[in-house]
Design a protein around this motif. Structure first.
Motif, PDB file in Angstrom:
ATOM      1  N   ARG A  36       0.837  -1.209   0.000  1.00 52.18           N
ATOM      2  CA  ARG A  36       0.000   0.000   0.000  1.00 52.18           C
ATOM      3  C   ARG A  36       0.866   1.251   0.000  1.00 52.18           C
ATOM      4  O   ARG A  36       0.630   2.196  -0.771  1.00 52.18           O
ATOM      5  CB  ARG A  36      -0.923   0.018   1.219  1.00 52.18           C
ATOM      6  CG  ARG A  36      -1.845   1.234   1.265  1.00 52.18           C
ATOM      7  CD  ARG A  36      -2.518   1.377   2.614  1.00 52.18           C
ATOM      8  NE  ARG A  36      -1.584   1.754   3.670  1.00 52.18           N
ATOM      9  CZ  ARG A  36      -1.124   2.999   3.873  1.00 52.18           C
ATOM     10  NH1 ARG A  36      -1.509   3.981   3.077  1.00 52.18           N
ATOM     11  NH2 ARG A  36      -0.280   3.250   4.853  1.00 52.18           N
ATOM     12  N   ILE A  37       1.879   1.265   0.846  1.00 48.58           N
ATOM     13  CA  ILE A  37       2.752   2.428   0.965  1.00 48.58           C
ATOM     14  C   ILE A  37       3.591   2.617  -0.305  1.00 48.58           C
ATOM     15  O   ILE A  37       3.708   3.725  -0.834  1.00 48.58           O
ATOM     16  CB  ILE A  37       3.655   2.289   2.202  1.00 48.58           C
ATOM     17  CG1 ILE A  37       2.806   2.323   3.480  1.00 48.58           C
ATOM     18  CG2 ILE A  37       4.722   3.391   2.225  1.00 48.58           C
ATOM     19  CD1 ILE A  37       3.575   1.965   4.738  1.00 48.58           C
ATOM     20  N   HIS A  39       3.116   1.695  -3.377  1.00 40.90           N
ATOM     21  CA  HIS A  39       2.397   2.038  -4.602  1.00 40.90           C
ATOM     22  C   HIS A  39       1.335   3.112  -4.401  1.00 40.90           C
ATOM     23  O   HIS A  39       0.625   3.440  -5.353  1.00 40.90           O
ATOM     24  CB  HIS A  39       1.741   0.781  -5.177  1.00 40.90           C
ATOM     25  CG  HIS A  39       2.716  -0.267  -5.637  1.00 40.90           C
ATOM     26  ND1 HIS A  39       3.660  -0.031  -6.618  1.00 40.90           N
ATOM     27  CD2 HIS A  39       2.900  -1.551  -5.252  1.00 40.90           C
ATOM     28  CE1 HIS A  39       4.372  -1.128  -6.830  1.00 40.90           C
ATOM     29  NE2 HIS A  39       3.924  -2.068  -6.018  1.00 40.90           N
ATOM     30  N   ASP A  40       1.216   3.645  -3.179  1.00 40.23           N
ATOM     31  CA  ASP A  40       0.218   4.676  -2.889  1.00 40.23           C
ATOM     32  C   ASP A  40      -1.165   4.212  -3.349  1.00 40.23           C
ATOM     33  O   ASP A  40      -1.856   4.889  -4.109  1.00 40.23           O
ATOM     34  CB  ASP A  40       0.599   5.991  -3.585  1.00 40.23           C
ATOM     35  CG  ASP A  40      -0.297   7.154  -3.141  1.00 40.23           C
ATOM     36  OD1 ASP A  40      -0.785   7.123  -1.989  1.00 40.23           O
ATOM     37  OD2 ASP A  40      -0.498   8.072  -3.945  1.00 40.23           O
ATOM     38  N   SER A  42      -5.117   3.015  -3.389  1.00 38.76           N
ATOM     39  CA  SER A  42      -6.416   3.333  -2.809  1.00 38.76           C
ATOM     40  C   SER A  42      -6.837   2.181  -1.899  1.00 38.76           C
ATOM     41  O   SER A  42      -6.221   1.109  -1.898  1.00 38.76           O
ATOM     42  CB  SER A  42      -7.458   3.524  -3.913  1.00 38.76           C
ATOM     43  OG  SER A  42      -7.782   2.263  -4.498  1.00 38.76           O
ATOM     44  N   THR A  46      -5.826  -1.618  -2.611  1.00 37.73           N
ATOM     45  CA  THR A  46      -5.033  -2.295  -1.588  1.00 37.73           C
ATOM     46  C   THR A  46      -5.587  -3.686  -1.328  1.00 37.73           C
ATOM     47  O   THR A  46      -4.840  -4.675  -1.243  1.00 37.73           O
ATOM     48  CB  THR A  46      -5.033  -1.498  -0.278  1.00 37.73           C
ATOM     49  OG1 THR A  46      -4.392  -0.236  -0.485  1.00 37.73           O
ATOM     50  CG2 THR A  46      -4.294  -2.241   0.820  1.00 37.73           C
ATOM     51  N   HIS A 102      -4.671   4.102  -8.065  1.00 36.86           N
ATOM     52  CA  HIS A 102      -5.603   5.028  -7.418  1.00 36.86           C
ATOM     53  C   HIS A 102      -7.066   4.732  -7.741  1.00 36.86           C
ATOM     54  O   HIS A 102      -7.957   5.429  -7.259  1.00 36.86           O
ATOM     55  CB  HIS A 102      -5.271   6.467  -7.815  1.00 36.86           C
ATOM     56  CG  HIS A 102      -3.899   6.897  -7.374  1.00 36.86           C
ATOM     57  ND1 HIS A 102      -3.137   7.805  -8.079  1.00 36.86           N
ATOM     58  CD2 HIS A 102      -3.148   6.526  -6.310  1.00 36.86           C
ATOM     59  CE1 HIS A 102      -1.985   7.975  -7.469  1.00 36.86           C
ATOM     60  NE2 HIS A 102      -1.968   7.210  -6.389  1.00 36.86           N
ATOM     61  N   GLU A 176      -6.293   4.684   7.155  1.00 33.85           N
ATOM     62  CA  GLU A 176      -5.422   4.574   5.986  1.00 33.85           C
ATOM     63  C   GLU A 176      -4.469   3.393   6.093  1.00 33.85           C
ATOM     64  O   GLU A 176      -3.589   3.229   5.234  1.00 33.85           O
ATOM     65  CB  GLU A 176      -4.608   5.871   5.826  1.00 33.85           C
ATOM     66  CG  GLU A 176      -5.453   7.109   5.601  1.00 33.85           C
ATOM     67  CD  GLU A 176      -6.317   6.992   4.365  1.00 33.85           C
ATOM     68  OE1 GLU A 176      -5.826   6.464   3.346  1.00 33.85           O
ATOM     69  OE2 GLU A 176      -7.495   7.412   4.413  1.00 33.85           O
TER      70      GLU A 176
END
Length: 303
Positions: A36-37, A39-40, A42, A46, A102, A176
């Protein structure tokens, strides 16, 4: 409830019903949070990638032939996330990415859960690539069953590998963060009776959402409930699992050899080139000097 992911992810192995059932369980919380971190992602992306990463690790145990075997799972449906790719290695390394990190969807109105099927889509295929005994790669694929990943992986094992099985996968997020994630794969071995399979089916159905049991009692509780009444025997040691890519600065630099000399000169003039690994999101800045050195061996050979 925990507010942060544990420091490591791990696999547990076991047998039940007189060695006629094989169980592989995974707490993948740390791995999925790392993804998650990196690849940023959503929230829904995730969950989709997290389930696929977990599945790749479980499949590397079931389908891998050597200690360094790798299994690649590719899920491509008609949903907004595009394709999902995950690679699991028998030595405990996993990596993966999605095409649209995203992409996201609202929670499902029916049950308030993340709409993984919606973001993945139901029109598409799941493909699994592994190495055969002779070292040659083999890819098998099926049409997507539901886009929920677990059902699709289970169908693949049943149809393409002829392995009777049960698969559970889940990702639970608070705010998050990924606070719980994991999976369970139960493989029916030769000699499994109809009575054993019926009891297993009832146990799996009773578990429901795997993340609920992970939150209540951890991975061990998941495996104990799956094998309830079937005599679970666990292997003594857990196996650490980590999100670890096989990229490197050297590989990133070598990738520039596929460009022609004029394109590399343009990179030099621009002050270097940034290479981003799509598997893990790692960024490598290749300096003008390093780019210029790529042509040095060719010039030396002509001298």
């Amino acid at each position: 409830m925990s507010e942060t992911a544990p420091s490591t992810s791990y696999l547990l192995r076991g047998t039940a019903a007189g060695n006629t059932l094989r169980l592989i369980g995974m707490d993948s919380t740390r791995v999925v949070e790392d993804a998650r971190i990196r690849h940023d992602l959503s929230k829904t992306a995730t969950a989709a990638l997290g389930r696929t990463l977990t599945a790749s690790a479980l499949l590397s145990v079931v389908l891998g032939k050597r200690h360094d075997s790798r299994v690649t799972v590719r899920v491509e449906g008609d949903g907004s996330v595009g394709w999902i790719v995950a690679e699991g290695s028998a030595d405990g390394r996993v990596r993966g990415y999605v095409r649209q990190p995203h992409a996201d969807l609202p929670l499902r109105e029916s049950d308030g859960k993340l709409d993984v099927s919606g973001i993945v889509g139901t029109d598409g295929e799941l493909a699994v690539t592994r190495l055969l005994d002779n070292g040659e790669p083999y890819t098998g694929s099926i049409r997507l069953v539901s886009g929920e990943i677990a059902e699709d992986v289970s169908a693949y094992l049943g149809v393409s590998e002829q392995i009777p099985n049960a698969v559970l996968l889940g990702v639970y997020e608070e705010g998050e963060r990924v606070t719980y994630a994991g999976g369970l794969l139960v493989q029916a071995m030769p000699g499994a009776t109809d009575e054993t399979l019926s009891r297993l089916e009832a146990n799996i159905r009773a578990i429901g959402q795997i993340t609920t049991v992970l939150r209540q009692g951890g991975l061990l509780a998941v495996m104990e409930r799956a094998a309830d009444g079937l005599g679970l025997t666990l292997a003594q040691e857990a196996q650490d699992v980590r999100f670890q890519c096989r990229c490197s600065r050297e590989k990133a630099s070598d990738s520039l050899k596929f460009f022609d000399a004029a394109e590399r000169q343009e990179m030099i003039d621009d002050g270097g080139q940034e290479i981003v690994c799509h598997w893990c999101g790692e960024k490598y800045h290749i300096s003008p000097e390093e780019i210029a050195a790529l042509d040095a061996p060719e010039e030396h050979a002509r001298a």
